[in-house]
Design a protein around this motif. Structure first.
Motif, mmCIF file in Angstrom:
data_model
loop_
_atom_site.group_PDB
_atom_site.id
_atom_site.type_symbol
_atom_site.label_atom_id
_atom_site.label_comp_id
_atom_site.label_asym_id
_atom_site.label_seq_id
_atom_site.Cartn_x
_atom_site.Cartn_y
_atom_site.Cartn_z
ATOM 1 N N GLY A 91 0.830 -1.199 0.000
ATOM 2 C CA GLY A 91 0.000 0.000 0.000
ATOM 3 C C GLY A 91 0.860 1.242 0.000
ATOM 4 O O GLY A 91 1.843 1.315 0.738
ATOM 5 N N ARG A 92 0.508 2.238 -0.805
ATOM 6 C CA ARG A 92 1.407 3.379 -1.001
ATOM 7 C C ARG A 92 0.827 4.713 -0.557
ATOM 8 O O ARG A 92 1.330 5.760 -0.932
ATOM 9 C CB ARG A 92 1.837 3.426 -2.470
ATOM 10 C CG ARG A 92 2.679 2.196 -2.817
ATOM 11 C CD ARG A 92 3.248 2.207 -4.203
ATOM 12 N NE ARG A 92 4.100 1.047 -4.386
ATOM 13 C CZ ARG A 92 4.713 0.721 -5.522
ATOM 14 N NH1 ARG A 92 4.551 1.495 -6.599
ATOM 15 N NH2 ARG A 92 5.476 -0.355 -5.601
ATOM 16 N N HIS A 93 -0.203 4.681 0.255
ATOM 17 C CA HIS A 93 -0.698 5.917 0.850
ATOM 18 C C HIS A 93 0.072 6.189 2.137
ATOM 19 O O HIS A 93 0.429 5.258 2.863
ATOM 20 C CB HIS A 93 -2.197 5.814 1.138
ATOM 21 C CG HIS A 93 -3.022 5.678 -0.099
ATOM 22 N ND1 HIS A 93 -3.172 6.700 -1.003
ATOM 23 C CD2 HIS A 93 -3.721 4.626 -0.586
ATOM 24 C CE1 HIS A 93 -3.944 6.285 -2.006
ATOM 25 N NE2 HIS A 93 -4.281 5.033 -1.775
ATOM 26 N N GLU A 94 0.321 7.466 2.424
ATOM 27 C CA GLU A 94 1.122 7.839 3.597
ATOM 28 C C GLU A 94 0.331 8.670 4.599
ATOM 29 O O GLU A 94 0.904 9.196 5.548
ATOM 30 C CB GLU A 94 2.357 8.628 3.138
ATOM 31 C CG GLU A 94 3.263 7.855 2.189
ATOM 32 C CD GLU A 94 4.449 8.684 1.707
ATOM 33 O OE1 GLU A 94 4.453 9.913 1.960
ATOM 34 O OE2 GLU A 94 5.357 8.107 1.087
ATOM 35 N N ASP A 95 -0.976 8.773 4.407
ATOM 36 C CA ASP A 95 -1.797 9.632 5.261
ATOM 37 C C ASP A 95 -2.536 8.881 6.346
ATOM 38 O O ASP A 95 -3.397 9.434 7.026
ATOM 39 C CB ASP A 95 -2.805 10.413 4.406
ATOM 40 C CG ASP A 95 -3.741 9.492 3.618
ATOM 41 O OD1 ASP A 95 -3.615 8.249 3.740
ATOM 42 O OD2 ASP A 95 -4.604 10.023 2.889
ATOM 43 N N GLY A 96 -2.210 7.592 6.522
ATOM 44 C CA GLY A 96 -2.866 6.790 7.546
ATOM 45 C C GLY A 96 -4.028 5.985 7.040
ATOM 46 O O GLY A 96 -4.519 5.086 7.734
ATOM 47 N N GLY A 97 -4.490 6.293 5.826
ATOM 48 C CA GLY A 97 -5.681 5.643 5.312
ATOM 49 C C GLY A 97 -5.526 4.156 5.047
ATOM 50 O O GLY A 97 -6.522 3.441 4.948
ATOM 51 N N ASN A 98 -4.279 3.688 4.920
ATOM 52 C CA ASN A 98 -4.055 2.256 4.731
ATOM 53 C C ASN A 98 -3.205 1.670 5.864
ATOM 54 O O ASN A 98 -2.531 0.663 5.695
ATOM 55 C CB ASN A 98 -3.374 1.995 3.386
ATOM 56 C CG ASN A 98 -1.982 2.593 3.307
ATOM 57 O OD1 ASN A 98 -1.665 3.522 4.043
ATOM 58 N ND2 ASN A 98 -1.144 2.066 2.423
ATOM 59 N N GLY A 99 -3.238 2.353 7.023
ATOM 60 C CA GLY A 99 -2.497 1.849 8.174
ATOM 61 C C GLY A 99 -1.058 2.297 8.228
ATOM 62 O O GLY A 99 -0.287 1.806 9.054
ATOM 63 N N VAL A 100 -0.685 3.248 7.345
ATOM 64 C CA VAL A 100 0.673 3.799 7.341
ATOM 65 C C VAL A 100 0.560 5.325 7.386
ATOM 66 O O VAL A 100 -0.156 5.918 6.576
ATOM 67 C CB VAL A 100 1.456 3.374 6.083
ATOM 68 C CG1 VAL A 100 2.841 4.014 6.077
ATOM 69 C CG2 VAL A 100 1.558 1.860 5.986
ATOM 70 N N TYR A 101 1.276 5.931 8.334
ATOM 71 C CA TYR A 101 1.259 7.395 8.431
ATOM 72 C C TYR A 101 2.683 7.915 8.477
ATOM 73 O O TYR A 101 3.506 7.476 9.290
ATOM 74 C CB TYR A 101 0.520 7.867 9.687
ATOM 75 C CG TYR A 101 0.513 9.372 9.821
ATOM 76 C CD1 TYR A 101 -0.287 10.156 8.998
ATOM 77 C CD2 TYR A 101 1.337 10.012 10.750
ATOM 78 C CE1 TYR A 101 -0.283 11.540 9.099
ATOM 79 C CE2 TYR A 101 1.344 11.396 10.859
ATOM 80 C CZ TYR A 101 0.536 12.153 10.025
ATOM 81 O OH TYR A 101 0.555 13.514 10.114
ATOM 82 N N VAL A 102 3.008 8.861 7.583
ATOM 83 C CA VAL A 102 4.341 9.472 7.521
ATOM 84 C C VAL A 102 4.231 10.899 8.036
ATOM 85 O O VAL A 102 3.445 11.694 7.520
ATOM 86 C CB VAL A 102 4.894 9.463 6.082
ATOM 87 C CG1 VAL A 102 6.273 10.098 6.048
ATOM 88 C CG2 VAL A 102 4.946 8.037 5.537
ATOM 89 N N ASP A 103 5.026 11.222 9.054
ATOM 90 C CA ASP A 103 5.000 12.565 9.639
ATOM 91 C C ASP A 103 6.023 13.433 8.917
ATOM 92 O O ASP A 103 7.179 13.547 9.322
ATOM 93 C CB ASP A 103 5.307 12.495 11.132
ATOM 94 C CG ASP A 103 5.103 13.832 11.826
ATOM 95 O OD1 ASP A 103 4.743 14.797 11.124
ATOM 96 O OD2 ASP A 103 5.307 13.915 13.049
ATOM 97 N N HIS A 104 5.580 14.074 7.837
ATOM 98 C CA HIS A 104 6.472 14.907 7.021
ATOM 99 C C HIS A 104 6.886 16.187 7.743
ATOM 100 O O HIS A 104 7.831 16.854 7.316
ATOM 101 C CB HIS A 104 5.785 15.283 5.710
ATOM 102 C CG HIS A 104 5.503 14.122 4.816
ATOM 103 N ND1 HIS A 104 6.455 13.562 3.998
ATOM 104 C CD2 HIS A 104 4.366 13.395 4.623
ATOM 105 C CE1 HIS A 104 5.929 12.560 3.329
ATOM 106 N NE2 HIS A 104 4.668 12.423 3.682
#
Length: 361
Positions: A91-104
């Protein structure tokens, strides 16, 4: 003024958005060194993964890796080190929508203040570095007690008597926790001991010595005859220089070979992936990195170093400095998007002497 680390503001995972977000998805790696389609690749920023309803921060990260879940712990793994059956995050979303969140926005103010337009917002050959030097002095004094300082050196550090002595003193004073370089840095440091030259040129007068082009390969031959750098130090009773200071102070010295090397010296990693693994041991824990006059090693180290570390449970920034006479070199590292890449565009010998003098007072 004492140096103080900035606080890290964790995302509020109690918000409904994060609470309602799904757990991450994984698929098994189909083969050793091969990952599933739609794999997730790591960045330099703090990354959180939702596992069984809990958001977990990945530690010891590195950009351009995949994430393998092992015992509910997310781990950054190089593609070549993935094993068949590993649970790879997809999964390539980084906003939390797929269980991954990147704090830019890590360590940056979420609410930007000040003007949107201004001049001279980055360092150039016209920039005054006085304030930058003062910040670096305070940072290194803090890191000597609380962090891990990784130095990445080009051979130019050894081409001058004063800069070679300055680097040696910083090692002896405890401002170096690991050192990364190529075959040339160690070769010319040892050549300086035997012949007072680097590539056949006197390291003080800069005069070219007759038959001086033999000096570096004669140095390599003596080291290879001894079998190791440690034996060379003992046999020839070497008490000066960067290599000697690292060995006497038990400072890890990672030397990576290149296709153009002479010799090389014993202990140089001829396999690039062995060198990468040896370096990553130290980038995993480095809290400040200082790269001096070596474009390729600087970029390699930058690509292996995250923008943050977790030390005693606290998320803190990694400070990354590049020092070179060329604006192109320091800007090349900035292109990787580091949060804390600072540049000194200056002569490497002047930088080293200024640094050592101020840290020795």
């Amino acid at each position: 003024m004492m140096f103080q680390l900035p606080d890290y503001d964790y995302p509020d995972f109690n918000e409904d958005y994060f609470q309602n977000a799904p757990n991450l998805r994984t698929l098994p790696a189909p083969l050793d060194g091969v990952v599933p389609e739609n794999f997730y690749a790591t960045t330099i920023f703090p990354e959180f993964f939702k596992i069984h309803g809990r958001w977990r921060l990945i530690c010891e990260s590195r950009m351009d890796c995949v994430v393998v879940i092992s015992d509910d712990i997310p781990k950054a793994v190089e593609f070549r080190n993935v094993k068949k059956g590993d649970a790879v995050v997809v999964g390539r979303h980084e906003d939390g929508g797929n269980g991954v969140y990147v704090d830019h926005f890590a360590f940056k103010s979420k609410d930007r203040k000040g003007d949107n337009f201004s001049f001279r917002t980055s360092n150039s050959r016209e920039t005054s570095c006085s304030r930058d030097y003062d910040h670096l002095y305070r940072l290194l004094e803090y890191e000597r007690e609380h962090g891990s300082i990784l130095w990445v050196l080009g051979p130019a550090v050894t081409f001058d008597q004063d800069s070679r002595n300055a680097m040696t003193k910083l090692i002896n004073l405890g401002y170096v926790d690991a050192l990364f370089a190529g075959n040339a840095l160690a070769t010319h440091d040892l050549e300086s001991h035997f012949f007072n030259t680097a590539l056949g040129q006197d390291i003080y007068s800069k005069e070219n010595i007759s038959l001086g082009h033999y000096h570096h390969i004669e140095t390599i031959n003596r080291a290879r005859r001894c079998g190791s750098l440690e034996n060379l130090i003992d046999v020839y009773k070497i008490e000066d220089g960067i290599v000697n200071a690292c060995i006497k102070n038990k400072i890890p010295l990672v030397l990576a070979g290149s296709i153009r090397d002479d010799g090389p010296l014993p202990g140089v990693h001829a396999d690039v992936y062995e060198a990468q693994d040896a370096l990553r041991i130290h980038t995993k824990k480095a809290t400040t990195v200082i790269c001096l006059a070596t474009q390729l090693h600087t970029i390699a180290t930058g690509n292996m170093t995250p923008s943050y570390q977790v030390v005693d449970g606290v998320v803190r920034p990694v400070y990354f400095y590049t020092v070179d006479i060329s604006e192109f070199v320091v800007n090349k590292l900035r292109d990787r998007g580091s949060l804390n890449s600072e540049a000194f565009i200056t002569n490497i010998q002047d930088f080293m002497v200024n640094l050592q003098r101020n840290l020795s007072t």
